[in-house]
Write a protein that holds these residues in place. Structure first.
Motif, PDB file in Angstrom:
ATOM      1  N   GLY A  16       0.787  -1.233   0.000  1.00  0.00           N
ATOM      2  CA  GLY A  16       0.000   0.000   0.000  1.00  0.00           C
ATOM      3  C   GLY A  16       0.812   1.273   0.000  1.00  0.00           C
ATOM      4  O   GLY A  16       0.254   2.366  -0.178  1.00  0.00           O
ATOM      5  N   THR A  17       2.127   1.200   0.204  1.00  0.00           N
ATOM      6  CA  THR A  17       2.946   2.405   0.154  1.00  0.00           C
ATOM      7  C   THR A  17       3.152   2.834  -1.299  1.00  0.00           C
ATOM      8  O   THR A  17       3.069   2.017  -2.219  1.00  0.00           O
ATOM      9  CB  THR A  17       4.304   2.193   0.852  1.00  0.00           C
ATOM     10  OG1 THR A  17       4.986   1.106   0.209  1.00  0.00           O
ATOM     11  CG2 THR A  17       4.119   1.898   2.335  1.00  0.00           C
ATOM     12  N   VAL A  18       3.391   4.113  -1.460  1.00  0.00           N
ATOM     13  CA  VAL A  18       3.460   4.710  -2.790  1.00  0.00           C
ATOM     14  C   VAL A  18       4.825   5.358  -2.995  1.00  0.00           C
ATOM     15  O   VAL A  18       5.405   5.907  -2.062  1.00  0.00           O
ATOM     16  CB  VAL A  18       2.344   5.780  -2.934  1.00  0.00           C
ATOM     17  CG1 VAL A  18       2.485   6.570  -4.216  1.00  0.00           C
ATOM     18  CG2 VAL A  18       0.976   5.128  -2.852  1.00  0.00           C
ATOM     19  N   TYR A  19       5.311   5.284  -4.219  1.00  0.00           N
ATOM     20  CA  TYR A  19       6.496   6.057  -4.584  1.00  0.00           C
ATOM     21  C   TYR A  19       6.322   6.554  -6.013  1.00  0.00           C
ATOM     22  O   TYR A  19       5.422   6.135  -6.742  1.00  0.00           O
ATOM     23  CB  TYR A  19       7.786   5.245  -4.407  1.00  0.00           C
ATOM     24  CG  TYR A  19       8.022   4.139  -5.407  1.00  0.00           C
ATOM     25  CD1 TYR A  19       8.878   4.325  -6.493  1.00  0.00           C
ATOM     26  CD2 TYR A  19       7.422   2.895  -5.259  1.00  0.00           C
ATOM     27  CE1 TYR A  19       9.118   3.304  -7.389  1.00  0.00           C
ATOM     28  CE2 TYR A  19       7.659   1.872  -6.148  1.00  0.00           C
ATOM     29  CZ  TYR A  19       8.505   2.082  -7.214  1.00  0.00           C
ATOM     30  OH  TYR A  19       8.747   1.066  -8.109  1.00  0.00           O
ATOM     31  N   TYR A  20       7.179   7.498  -6.393  1.00  0.00           N
ATOM     32  CA  TYR A  20       7.091   8.141  -7.701  1.00  0.00           C
ATOM     33  C   TYR A  20       8.319   7.792  -8.507  1.00  0.00           C
ATOM     34  O   TYR A  20       9.421   7.682  -7.971  1.00  0.00           O
ATOM     35  CB  TYR A  20       6.955   9.660  -7.534  1.00  0.00           C
ATOM     36  CG  TYR A  20       5.743   9.993  -6.702  1.00  0.00           C
ATOM     37  CD1 TYR A  20       4.484  10.037  -7.280  1.00  0.00           C
ATOM     38  CD2 TYR A  20       5.853  10.185  -5.333  1.00  0.00           C
ATOM     39  CE1 TYR A  20       3.366  10.286  -6.509  1.00  0.00           C
ATOM     40  CE2 TYR A  20       4.736  10.438  -4.555  1.00  0.00           C
ATOM     41  CZ  TYR A  20       3.489  10.486  -5.155  1.00  0.00           C
ATOM     42  OH  TYR A  20       2.381  10.722  -4.393  1.00  0.00           O
ATOM     43  N   GLU A  21       8.110   7.620  -9.804  1.00  0.00           N
ATOM     44  CA  GLU A  21       9.198   7.192 -10.670  1.00  0.00           C
ATOM     45  C   GLU A  21       9.086   7.875 -12.014  1.00  0.00           C
ATOM     46  O   GLU A  21       7.990   8.175 -12.482  1.00  0.00           O
ATOM     47  CB  GLU A  21       9.126   5.668 -10.855  1.00  0.00           C
ATOM     48  CG  GLU A  21      10.341   5.074 -11.488  1.00  0.00           C
ATOM     49  CD  GLU A  21      11.592   5.322 -10.663  1.00  0.00           C
ATOM     50  OE1 GLU A  21      12.330   6.283 -10.994  1.00  0.00           O
ATOM     51  OE2 GLU A  21      11.823   4.591  -9.698  1.00  0.00           O
ATOM     52  N   LEU A  22      10.237   8.121 -12.620  1.00  0.00           N
ATOM     53  CA  LEU A  22      10.258   8.550 -14.011  1.00  0.00           C
ATOM     54  C   LEU A  22      10.006   7.326 -14.878  1.00  0.00           C
ATOM     55  O   LEU A  22      10.324   6.200 -14.488  1.00  0.00           O
ATOM     56  CB  LEU A  22      11.611   9.151 -14.380  1.00  0.00           C
ATOM     57  CG  LEU A  22      11.991  10.467 -13.733  1.00  0.00           C
ATOM     58  CD1 LEU A  22      13.323  10.953 -14.300  1.00  0.00           C
ATOM     59  CD2 LEU A  22      10.928  11.512 -13.926  1.00  0.00           C
ATOM     60  N   GLY A  23       9.472   7.547 -16.042  1.00  0.00           N
ATOM     61  CA  GLY A  23       9.237   6.433 -16.944  1.00  0.00           C
ATOM     62  C   GLY A  23       9.029   6.906 -18.362  1.00  0.00           C
ATOM     63  O   GLY A  23       9.215   8.071 -18.699  1.00  0.00           O
ATOM     64  N   ASN A  24       8.638   5.972 -19.183  1.00  0.00           N
ATOM     65  CA  ASN A  24       8.254   6.215 -20.568  1.00  0.00           C
ATOM     66  C   ASN A  24       7.188   5.171 -20.893  1.00  0.00           C
ATOM     67  O   ASN A  24       6.797   4.391 -20.018  1.00  0.00           O
ATOM     68  CB  ASN A  24       9.472   6.156 -21.501  1.00  0.00           C
ATOM     69  CG  ASN A  24      10.256   4.869 -21.367  1.00  0.00           C
ATOM     70  OD1 ASN A  24       9.705   3.803 -21.102  1.00  0.00           O
ATOM     71  ND2 ASN A  24      11.568   4.959 -21.548  1.00  0.00           N
ATOM     72  N   ILE A  25       6.728   5.137 -22.090  1.00  0.00           N
ATOM     73  CA  ILE A  25       5.649   4.202 -22.431  1.00  0.00           C
ATOM     74  C   ILE A  25       6.094   2.755 -22.229  1.00  0.00           C
ATOM     75  O   ILE A  25       5.338   1.936 -21.704  1.00  0.00           O
ATOM     76  CB  ILE A  25       5.145   4.443 -23.874  1.00  0.00           C
ATOM     77  CG1 ILE A  25       4.476   5.822 -23.970  1.00  0.00           C
ATOM     78  CG2 ILE A  25       4.189   3.344 -24.315  1.00  0.00           C
ATOM     79  CD1 ILE A  25       3.278   6.009 -23.035  1.00  0.00           C
ATOM     80  N   SER A  26       7.330   2.421 -22.579  1.00  0.00           N
ATOM     81  CA  SER A  26       7.816   1.048 -22.388  1.00  0.00           C
ATOM     82  C   SER A  26       7.850   0.665 -20.916  1.00  0.00           C
ATOM     83  O   SER A  26       7.385  -0.417 -20.525  1.00  0.00           O
ATOM     84  CB  SER A  26       9.220   0.891 -22.975  1.00  0.00           C
ATOM     85  OG  SER A  26       9.199   1.071 -24.357  1.00  0.00           O
ATOM     86  N   GLU A  27       8.402   1.541 -20.087  1.00  0.00           N
ATOM     87  CA  GLU A  27       8.472   1.251 -18.659  1.00  0.00           C
ATOM     88  C   GLU A  27       7.076   1.214 -18.029  1.00  0.00           C
ATOM     89  O   GLU A  27       6.811   0.418 -17.139  1.00  0.00           O
ATOM     90  CB  GLU A  27       9.368   2.254 -17.937  1.00  0.00           C
ATOM     91  CG  GLU A  27      10.837   2.076 -18.243  1.00  0.00           C
ATOM     92  CD  GLU A  27      11.356   0.687 -17.910  1.00  0.00           C
ATOM     93  OE1 GLU A  27      11.034   0.152 -16.830  1.00  0.00           O
ATOM     94  OE2 GLU A  27      12.082   0.123 -18.742  1.00  0.00           O
ATOM     95  N   ASN A  28       6.178   2.075 -18.502  1.00  0.00           N
ATOM     96  CA  ASN A  28       4.814   2.040 -17.989  1.00  0.00           C
ATOM     97  C   ASN A  28       4.135   0.724 -18.362  1.00  0.00           C
ATOM     98  O   ASN A  28       3.407   0.154 -17.545  1.00  0.00           O
ATOM     99  CB  ASN A  28       4.004   3.231 -18.497  1.00  0.00           C
ATOM    100  CG  ASN A  28       2.608   3.224 -17.933  1.00  0.00           C
ATOM    101  OD1 ASN A  28       1.664   2.872 -18.620  1.00  0.00           O
ATOM    102  ND2 ASN A  28       2.487   3.591 -16.665  1.00  0.00           N
ATOM    103  N   SER A  29       4.412   0.214 -19.547  1.00  0.00           N
ATOM    104  CA  SER A  29       3.849  -1.076 -19.957  1.00  0.00           C
ATOM    105  C   SER A  29       4.348  -2.192 -19.046  1.00  0.00           C
ATOM    106  O   SER A  29       3.583  -3.071 -18.647  1.00  0.00           O
ATOM    107  CB  SER A  29       4.224  -1.393 -21.401  1.00  0.00           C
ATOM    108  OG  SER A  29       3.637  -0.450 -22.268  1.00  0.00           O
ATOM    109  N   ARG A  30       5.624  -2.143 -18.678  1.00  0.00           N
ATOM    110  CA  ARG A  30       6.175  -3.140 -17.756  1.00  0.00           C
ATOM    111  C   ARG A  30       5.496  -3.048 -16.389  1.00  0.00           C
ATOM    112  O   ARG A  30       5.177  -4.060 -15.770  1.00  0.00           O
ATOM    113  CB  ARG A  30       7.680  -2.948 -17.609  1.00  0.00           C
ATOM    114  CG  ARG A  30       8.455  -3.400 -18.815  1.00  0.00           C
ATOM    115  CD  ARG A  30       9.955  -3.118 -18.658  1.00  0.00           C
ATOM    116  NE  ARG A  30      10.659  -3.464 -19.871  1.00  0.00           N
ATOM    117  CZ  ARG A  30      10.825  -2.640 -20.901  1.00  0.00           C
ATOM    118  NH1 ARG A  30      10.348  -1.427 -20.864  1.00  0.00           N
ATOM    119  NH2 ARG A  30      11.472  -3.060 -21.970  1.00  0.00           N
ATOM    120  N   ALA A  31       5.282  -1.832 -15.926  1.00  0.00           N
ATOM    121  CA  ALA A  31       4.623  -1.638 -14.629  1.00  0.00           C
ATOM    122  C   ALA A  31       3.169  -2.099 -14.688  1.00  0.00           C
ATOM    123  O   ALA A  31       2.665  -2.708 -13.741  1.00  0.00           O
ATOM    124  CB  ALA A  31       4.717  -0.179 -14.199  1.00  0.00           C
TER     125      ALA A  31
END
Length: 100
Positions: A16-31
């Motif tokens: 339930g904890t949250v963190y923020y990350e940089l990404g791109n469309i490829s990394e967002n697809s992995r997430a």
């Protein structure tokens, strides 16, 4: 292969904890794949097309030099742990984009 990041994601861990990350469309697809397979609870894109800044470039450079990029259908999800100086850069990116 170096990646260029142009979005900010909010990632919710299974606890339930949250963190923020940089990404791109490829990394967002992995997430998204990781969320669908229970490796993380949720991922949301908070802002797309973030401006390039020295802060973004420093975080991007750190990630590109310290982490391997997983295939889309990986069996785990890596959280990119950052030292304090890179965490400070990430915090500034959030402030610059009115997210912190």
């Amino acid at each position: 292969m170096n990646q260029t990041f142009n979005l900010i994601e909010e990632i919710t861990r299974n606890d339930g904890t949250v963190y923020y990350e940089l990404g791109n469309i490829s990394e967002n697809s992995r997430a998204e794949y990781a969320a669908e397979h229970g490796m993380i609870k949720e991922v949301r894109i908070l802002k797309m097309n973030i401006p390039r800044s020295s802060h973004v470039e420093k975080v991007e450079d750190f990630i590109n030099h310290h982490y391997d990029f997983l295939p889309l259908e990986a069996d785990h999800f890596d959280e990119w742990v950052k030292p304090d100086d890179i965490q400070a850069e990430m915090k500034q990116i959030l402030l610059d984009n009115k997210l912190g």
